[in-house]
Write a protein that holds these residues in place. Structure first.
Motif, PDB file in Angstrom:
ATOM      1  N   VAL A 116       4.391  -4.903 -12.246  1.00  0.00           N
ATOM      2  CA  VAL A 116       5.421  -5.674 -12.942  1.00  0.00           C
ATOM      3  C   VAL A 116       6.410  -4.775 -13.672  1.00  0.00           C
ATOM      4  CG1 VAL A 116       4.000  -6.023 -15.011  1.00  0.00           C
ATOM      5  CG2 VAL A 116       5.839  -7.631 -14.487  1.00  0.00           C
ATOM      6  N   ARG A 117       5.937  -3.688 -14.286  1.00  0.00           N
ATOM      7  CA  ARG A 117       6.857  -2.840 -15.041  1.00  0.00           C
ATOM      8  C   ARG A 117       7.870  -2.165 -14.115  1.00  0.00           C
ATOM      9  NH1 ARG A 117       7.306  -0.529 -19.963  1.00  0.00           N
ATOM     10  NH2 ARG A 117       5.303  -1.354 -20.650  1.00  0.00           N
ATOM     11  N   ALA A 118       7.389  -1.593 -13.020  1.00  0.00           N
ATOM     12  CA  ALA A 118       8.296  -0.890 -12.109  1.00  0.00           C
ATOM     13  C   ALA A 118       9.314  -1.841 -11.507  1.00  0.00           C
ATOM     14  CB  ALA A 118       7.491  -0.202 -11.011  1.00  0.00           C
ATOM     15  N   ILE A 119       8.857  -3.037 -11.122  1.00  0.00           N
ATOM     16  CA  ILE A 119       9.774  -4.008 -10.526  1.00  0.00           C
ATOM     17  C   ILE A 119      10.823  -4.438 -11.531  1.00  0.00           C
ATOM     18  CG2 ILE A 119       9.938  -6.328  -9.556  1.00  0.00           C
ATOM     19  CD1 ILE A 119       8.694  -4.239  -7.666  1.00  0.00           C
TER      20      ILE A 119
ATOM     21  N   ASP B 267       0.798  -1.230   0.000  1.00  0.00           N
ATOM     22  CA  ASP B 267       0.000   0.000   0.000  1.00  0.00           C
ATOM     23  C   ASP B 267       0.831   1.280   0.000  1.00  0.00           C
ATOM     24  OD1 ASP B 267      -2.385  -1.392  -0.095  1.00  0.00           O
ATOM     25  OD2 ASP B 267      -2.649  -1.417   2.066  1.00  0.00           O
ATOM     26  N   SER B 268       2.126   1.150  -0.256  1.00  0.00           N
ATOM     27  CA  SER B 268       2.961   2.353  -0.404  1.00  0.00           C
ATOM     28  C   SER B 268       3.297   2.547  -1.880  1.00  0.00           C
ATOM     29  CB  SER B 268       4.260   2.226   0.392  1.00  0.00           C
ATOM     30  OG  SER B 268       5.125   3.323   0.096  1.00  0.00           O
ATOM     31  N   ASN B 269       3.270   3.787  -2.331  1.00  0.00           N
ATOM     32  CA  ASN B 269       3.607   4.052  -3.725  1.00  0.00           C
ATOM     33  C   ASN B 269       5.084   4.437  -3.881  1.00  0.00           C
ATOM     34  OD1 ASN B 269       3.529   6.565  -2.533  1.00  0.00           O
ATOM     35  ND2 ASN B 269       2.510   7.569  -4.246  1.00  0.00           N
TER      36      ASN B 269
ATOM     37  N   ILE C 103       2.768   6.253   6.813  1.00  0.00           N
ATOM     38  CA  ILE C 103       3.108   7.657   7.074  1.00  0.00           C
ATOM     39  C   ILE C 103       4.621   7.845   7.024  1.00  0.00           C
ATOM     40  CG2 ILE C 103       3.181   9.407   8.908  1.00  0.00           C
ATOM     41  CD1 ILE C 103       0.345   8.459   9.707  1.00  0.00           C
ATOM     42  N   GLN C 104       5.361   6.920   7.617  1.00  0.00           N
ATOM     43  CA  GLN C 104       6.828   7.027   7.620  1.00  0.00           C
ATOM     44  C   GLN C 104       7.400   6.958   6.210  1.00  0.00           C
ATOM     45  OE1 GLN C 104       7.568   3.756  10.347  1.00  0.00           O
ATOM     46  NE2 GLN C 104       8.128   5.156  11.990  1.00  0.00           N
ATOM     47  N   ILE C 105       6.883   6.041   5.418  1.00  0.00           N
ATOM     48  CA  ILE C 105       7.422   5.853   4.064  1.00  0.00           C
ATOM     49  C   ILE C 105       7.117   7.057   3.178  1.00  0.00           C
ATOM     50  CG2 ILE C 105       7.139   4.479   1.957  1.00  0.00           C
ATOM     51  CD1 ILE C 105       6.901   2.025   3.761  1.00  0.00           C
ATOM     52  N   ASP C 106       5.928   7.629   3.337  1.00  0.00           N
ATOM     53  CA  ASP C 106       5.528   8.759   2.491  1.00  0.00           C
ATOM     54  C   ASP C 106       5.957  10.111   3.056  1.00  0.00           C
ATOM     55  OD1 ASP C 106       4.315   6.995   0.753  1.00  0.00           O
ATOM     56  OD2 ASP C 106       2.339   7.182   1.671  1.00  0.00           O
ATOM     57  N   SER C 107       6.602  10.100   4.217  1.00  0.00           N
ATOM     58  CA  SER C 107       6.948  11.347   4.904  1.00  0.00           C
ATOM     59  C   SER C 107       8.065  12.118   4.198  1.00  0.00           C
ATOM     60  CB  SER C 107       7.382  11.023   6.339  1.00  0.00           C
ATOM     61  OG  SER C 107       7.809  12.187   7.012  1.00  0.00           O
ATOM     62  N   GLU C 108       8.058  13.428   4.404  1.00  0.00           N
ATOM     63  CA  GLU C 108       9.173  14.246   3.964  1.00  0.00           C
ATOM     64  C   GLU C 108      10.374  14.059   4.885  1.00  0.00           C
ATOM     65  OE1 GLU C 108       7.897  18.265   3.685  1.00  0.00           O
ATOM     66  OE2 GLU C 108       6.499  17.895   2.033  1.00  0.00           O
TER      67      GLU C 108
ATOM     68  N   ASP D  53       3.492   4.182  -9.929  1.00  0.00           N
ATOM     69  CA  ASP D  53       2.178   4.638 -10.374  1.00  0.00           C
ATOM     70  C   ASP D  53       1.073   4.025  -9.525  1.00  0.00           C
ATOM     71  OD1 ASP D  53       3.255   6.161 -12.419  1.00  0.00           O
ATOM     72  OD2 ASP D  53       3.171   4.540 -13.872  1.00  0.00           O
ATOM     73  N   VAL D  54       1.255   2.769  -9.157  1.00  0.00           N
ATOM     74  CA  VAL D  54       0.320   2.092  -8.259  1.00  0.00           C
ATOM     75  C   VAL D  54       1.138   1.363  -7.207  1.00  0.00           C
ATOM     76  CG1 VAL D  54      -1.516   1.818  -9.947  1.00  0.00           C
ATOM     77  CG2 VAL D  54       0.213   0.048  -9.744  1.00  0.00           C
ATOM     78  N   PRO D  55       0.654   1.277  -5.975  1.00  0.00           N
ATOM     79  CA  PRO D  55       1.411   0.595  -4.921  1.00  0.00           C
ATOM     80  C   PRO D  55       1.269  -0.919  -5.010  1.00  0.00           C
ATOM     81  CG  PRO D  55      -0.635   1.432  -4.043  1.00  0.00           C
ATOM     82  CD  PRO D  55      -0.582   1.902  -5.465  1.00  0.00           C
ATOM     83  N   ALA D  56       2.117  -1.614  -4.273  1.00  0.00           N
ATOM     84  CA  ALA D  56       1.939  -3.051  -4.101  1.00  0.00           C
ATOM     85  C   ALA D  56       0.639  -3.284  -3.338  1.00  0.00           C
ATOM     86  CB  ALA D  56       3.122  -3.647  -3.345  1.00  0.00           C
TER      87      ALA D  56
END
Length: 390
Positions: free
Chosen positions: A121-124, A93-95, A253-258, A107-110
């Motif tokens: 698949v493309r990003a990976i 659920d993180s992008n 929140i941690q992953i998407d944080s500044e 573009d889309v999260p796992a």
């Protein structure tokens, strides 16, 4: 009034798995997306799906087909893939994907679908320097690794399924941060803590309407026996669903944080040794008032002596908004699947609770009952009666 025997009313922490539910747009039938790596079709135990025009595939199969060794951290919902000198971290659920500690926006999260983790698949593939092509007519993803880039083979008419041995997990996933250059992962910055509090209502809604029902339906074969034979374990499982719901929100929140957080080896070691998620994020839980005991007034298992059914009722301390429940009822028997009921607040009808049923992909309003001193017992009786209706 039904004859209910009170069996147990406790709350303990147990580490059980949680699979989140998410809204996914599946590929149109009858086409099924197939994936080829260097001309060989990858066999998946769950079909690829599409979301926002992006193809997501089962994580382990695509990582291993690309030659990466995979480990999974159930506590943080994070996969770590290692190939050569490259280390990739992907969190449900993180992008944001981390390659060698550098953030890459997806573009889309796992996603977690059923009990499988699906990744774009493309990003990976491109993160491992592979070439990715899409054949719209054939609904095929064609991946060419760097080793084969000089000669891109077309998929064979009758592809041979790939057989990839299971990866041997490393003892400790690679670090994605440096504890000397970031906030410890067990903490939140002041701004991120305020964001957590702002999301408290949504976190509770996800627990009541998605994560808890998902746990019940995915473990439907065991729910009756758990309530009958291991009541403390079942109450503990419910508490753990809540803990994982909150911890998932904290991690997101941690992953998407500044701000920068240090998910270093020390943090991973703490996760490995911990008895529960709350043991890791416990200070945040307590500071935010998000411990399970802060949330509920009681968690009780009853036996319906008339029919032999079992019901677990969760009573919340409050239900102050129109999206909150006052009660959750889970009913199960030895010969029928469990069902999940709620008593929800309705701001336009302050005298009554709305009685609803949450299904695997539905939410039904059934009726209402009075907010009075008998509401808890009435809710339990309504749940049992509705469960046994023909």
């Amino acid at each position: 009034m039904k004859n209910l025997k009170k069996l147990i009313a406790v709350g303990l922490i147990f580490c059980l798995a949680l699979t989140s539910v998410t809204s996914i747009a599946f590929a149109d039938e009858p086409s099924v997306i197939t994936v080829f790596v260097d001309g060989v079709q990858i066999e998946f135990d769950v079909d690829p799906i599409t979301e926002s025009d992006r193809t997501l595939v089962p994580m382990r199969a695509i990582f291993e087909a690309l030659g990466a060794e995979v480990t999974w951290d159930d506590a943080t919902w994070t996969a770590t893939a290692v190939r050569g000198g490259d280390v990739m971290n992907v969190t449900i659920d993180s992008n944001i994907l981390y390659k060698n500690g550098t953030a890459v926006e997806l573009d889309v999260p796992a996603r977690m679908v059923g009990d499988r983790t699906l990744v774009p698949v493309r990003a990976i593939s491109e993160s491992f320097d592979a070439l990715v092509e899409w054949n719209e007519e054939a609904q095929q993803v064609i991946i060419t690794t760097a080793a084969e880039a000089t000669a891109t083979p077309a998929p064979t008419a009758t592809p041979v399924p790939v057989s990839t041995p299971a990866a041997t997990p490393s003892a400790t996933p690679s670090a994605s941060g440096d504890s000397e250059n970031g906030i410890p992962a067990t903490e939140l910055s002041d701004s991120d803590f305020e964001l957590l509090l702002e999301n408290a209502e949504n976190i509770r809604y996800n627990f009541e309407q998605y994560n808890m029902p998902a746990y019940v339906f995915e473990n439907s074969a065991d729910i009756y026996d758990m309530m009958k034979d291991d009541g403390e374990g079942f109450i503990g499982a419910i508490e753990n669903v809540w803990d994982r719901t909150v911890s998932g929100a904290i991690l997101s929140i941690q992953i998407d944080s500044e701000d920068t957080y240090a998910f270093d080896a020390g943090f991973i070691d703490e996760l490995d040794a911990a008895d529960s998620i709350q043991a890791i994020y416990g200070d945040i839980f307590e500071r935010a008032g998000m411990r399970f005991k802060d949330l509920i007034e009681g968690a009780t298992i009853y036996e319906d002596e008339e029919n032999g059914d079992y019901i677990t009722v969760i009573e919340f301390e409050n239900a102050d908004s129109s999206v909150q429940c006052k009660y959750i009822g889970i009913v199960a028997s030895d010969d029928k699947d469990p069902r999940y009921f709620t008593a929800e607040n309705e701001m336009l009808d302050p005298a009554n609770w709305y009685f609803c049923e949450v299904g695997e992909s539905s939410h039904s309003l059934i009726g209402g009952f009075a907010k009075d001193d008998q509401a808890l017992v009435n809710f339990a009786n309504i749940c049992l009666s509705y469960y046994n209706m023909d």
